[in-house]
Design an enzyme around this catalytic site. Structure first.
Site, mmCIF file in Angstrom:
data_model
loop_
_atom_site.group_PDB
_atom_site.id
_atom_site.type_symbol
_atom_site.label_atom_id
_atom_site.label_comp_id
_atom_site.label_asym_id
_atom_site.label_seq_id
_atom_site.Cartn_x
_atom_site.Cartn_y
_atom_site.Cartn_z
ATOM 1 N N LYS A 158 109.672 33.349 -47.138
ATOM 2 C CA LYS A 158 108.307 33.550 -46.663
ATOM 3 C C LYS A 158 108.355 34.192 -45.286
ATOM 4 C CE LYS A 158 105.511 30.073 -49.045
ATOM 5 N NZ LYS A 158 104.612 28.900 -48.850
ATOM 6 N N GLU A 215 105.660 30.644 -55.296
ATOM 7 C CA GLU A 215 104.593 29.644 -55.281
ATOM 8 C C GLU A 215 103.521 29.944 -56.326
ATOM 9 O OE1 GLU A 215 101.790 27.748 -51.849
ATOM 10 O OE2 GLU A 215 103.817 28.295 -51.235
ATOM 11 N N LYS A 256 114.873 22.246 -50.241
ATOM 12 C CA LYS A 256 114.057 23.464 -50.279
ATOM 13 C C LYS A 256 114.657 24.499 -51.225
ATOM 14 C CE LYS A 256 111.347 26.697 -47.680
ATOM 15 N NZ LYS A 256 110.791 27.089 -46.368
ATOM 16 N N ARG A 301 106.493 24.728 -55.515
ATOM 17 C CA ARG A 301 106.707 25.154 -54.131
ATOM 18 C C ARG A 301 105.537 24.764 -53.242
ATOM 19 N NH1 ARG A 301 109.568 30.593 -51.640
ATOM 20 N NH2 ARG A 301 109.389 29.903 -49.493
ATOM 21 N N ARG A 343 109.861 50.483 -47.104
ATOM 22 C CA ARG A 343 109.622 49.708 -48.339
ATOM 23 C C ARG A 343 110.670 48.632 -48.583
ATOM 24 N NH1 ARG A 343 108.079 55.019 -50.203
ATOM 25 N NH2 ARG A 343 105.804 55.141 -50.302
ATOM 26 N N ASN A 360 103.996 22.393 -48.769
ATOM 27 C CA ASN A 360 102.881 22.491 -47.833
ATOM 28 C C ASN A 360 102.315 21.126 -47.447
ATOM 29 O OD1 ASN A 360 102.800 25.384 -47.722
ATOM 30 N ND2 ASN A 360 101.872 25.376 -49.756
ATOM 31 N N HIS A 379 100.480 20.576 -44.199
ATOM 32 C CA HIS A 379 100.160 21.871 -43.606
ATOM 33 C C HIS A 379 98.664 22.192 -43.619
ATOM 34 C CE1 HIS A 379 104.465 22.305 -43.749
ATOM 35 N NE2 HIS A 379 104.411 23.508 -43.220
ATOM 36 N N HIS A 402 103.749 23.741 -34.142
ATOM 37 C CA HIS A 402 103.592 23.719 -35.602
ATOM 38 C C HIS A 402 104.155 22.435 -36.213
ATOM 39 C CE1 HIS A 402 103.394 24.988 -39.753
ATOM 40 N NE2 HIS A 402 104.699 24.817 -39.874
ATOM 41 N N GLU A 421 109.619 18.533 -40.109
ATOM 42 C CA GLU A 421 109.881 19.194 -41.384
ATOM 43 C C GLU A 421 110.996 18.500 -42.156
ATOM 44 O OE1 GLU A 421 108.187 21.533 -42.816
ATOM 45 O OE2 GLU A 421 107.082 22.610 -41.261
ATOM 46 N N HIS A 441 97.307 22.967 -40.196
ATOM 47 C CA HIS A 441 96.839 24.291 -39.803
ATOM 48 C C HIS A 441 95.435 24.230 -39.220
ATOM 49 C CE1 HIS A 441 99.792 26.918 -42.371
ATOM 50 N NE2 HIS A 441 100.365 26.352 -41.337
#
Length: 369
Positions: free
Chosen positions: A143, A237, A227, A242, A121, A246, A249, A267, A185, A253
């Site tokens: 993330k 987000e 960031k 935030r 956990r 993206n 992206h 990427h 980026e 993607h």
């Protein structure tokens, strides 16, 4: 050394940016460790360049190291990879109060971070990012994820690291293509929220890509600080802030999915082309000038990154690419937010974009069949 704090209350941590940090990793990590041993996960490429140096630094700090070396590439960021990491950590009797070290690029950081998030956990982890993309993006902000058959990063959790050591020396062994992918980026931070930084990159991007020390440290520190500010205000987000990260992206993607999430399109390359498409689509909607859209494309192209879909040699239409977007993890109440531009340095979240219109736009970008 540049030190950028990520202010998240009890989960705050620092990002340290300088050369030779991997050779000093043991002394930086020592204050966080409860035991005189630590588990480190890396891949074969990174291990070949940096394992001995990192191992020696922990040994000098009186810390024994236990290593798991994985195959490189996106295919490792999978259910099978997650099972391998968690089983190995459990076999090593890693406890909830322990720290696991992720030594590598975005794949290793995402995978190890997610394993740490769910192991018993939640245990802690430390990021030692060795790629430019990981240093300015994926290692900061918490993330963590693995890929699924339906798409990229669809299985994951928010789980903040305890420390990030961005060693600029690690970039000396980074292949040029990976360096350019990471630079996408960096450029993103200028396009989405800092025109002054964008203009600086137009003038100094070649020095960054050449790994010139001062330019590189400025680019990495400015990106991380941007960031960190966004993450501190919108960690999970839940607001639009935030989501601005993206930029590029959603288009990117879709292109990654069409190319099979493979080395055919990295990427960062997908994000670069996605930014160009976002800028062009914004111009199509009369949100920004055609000149600004062209400037974004030129900055991407000058860095040696893809700026045209035609270069990918895809055998599909705009509708197929738009359909990939339906699996985007940002889908909310049946709608997909797009990050568009009011100008360079001024991104916003658009929630009224019709995918049919996006498909028509993409058909205009694709080569005629």
């Amino acid at each position: 050394m540049a030190v950028v704090p990520v202010e998240l209350g009890g989960r705050s941590y620092k990002v340290r940016i300088a050369p030779n940090l991997l050779a000093e990793a043991g002394q930086h990590c020592l204050p966080l460790l409860r035991k005189n041993s630590v588990s480190i996960v890396t891949d074969t490429n990174v291990a070949g360049d940096w394992r001995k140096i990192v191992e020696r630094s922990f040994d000098q700090a009186g810390i024994a190291t236990r290593w798991l070396v994985l195959d490189p590439g996106e295919s490792t960021k999978s259910w099978a990879g997650l099972e391998q990491v968690t089983d190995w950590l459990l076999a090593g009797q890693v406890e909830r109060g322990d720290h696991v070290v992720a030594l590598g690029g975005g794949v290793i950081g995402d995978l190890v971070g997610f394993a740490a998030a769910i192991l018993k956990r939640g245990c802690r982890f430390i990021q030692l990012p060795t790629s430019l993309l990981a240093q300015v993006d994926s290692s900061v902000g918490g993330k963590t994820a693995i890929n699924a058959g339906a798409g990229k990063n669809l299985i994951g959790a928010f789980h903040q690291p305890s420390l990030v050591l961005a060693d600029l020396s690690a970039l000396t062994t980074l292949p040029d293509r990976q360096m350019r992918a990471g630079y996408a980026e960096v450029l993103k931070y200028g396009v989405l929220g800092d025109r002054t930084f964008f203009d600086w990159l137009v003038e100094n991007g070649a020095a960054v890509l050449a790994r010139e020390s001062d330019a590189l440290e400025h680019a990495v520190a400015t990106s991380v600080a941007a960031k960190a500010r966004i993450v501190a205000e919108d960690e999970r987000e839940t607001a639009d802030l935030r989501a601005l990260l993206n930029l590029g992206h959603t288009f990117g993607h879709a292109l990654e999915a069409e190319t099979g999430f493979s080395d055919r399109l990295l990427h960062g390359e997908a994000v670069a082309l996605g930014m160009v498409l976002a800028a062009r689509y914004s111009a199509r909607l009369d949100l920004i000038s055609t000149d600004d859209a062209t400037r974004v494309a030129q900055a991407v192209e000058t860095a040696g990154l893809p700026s045209e879909i035609a270069a990918l040699g895809l055998d599909c239409d705009g509708r197929r690419l738009a359909e990939h977007m339906l699996h985007d993890k940002k889908m909310d109440a049946g709608t997909l937010p797009f990050i568009l531009l009011n100008g360079i340095g001024s991104a916003f979240v658009a929630r009224d974009v019709a995918l049919a219109d996006v498909a028509a736009f993409l058909d205009e970008q694709l080569p005629a069949h």
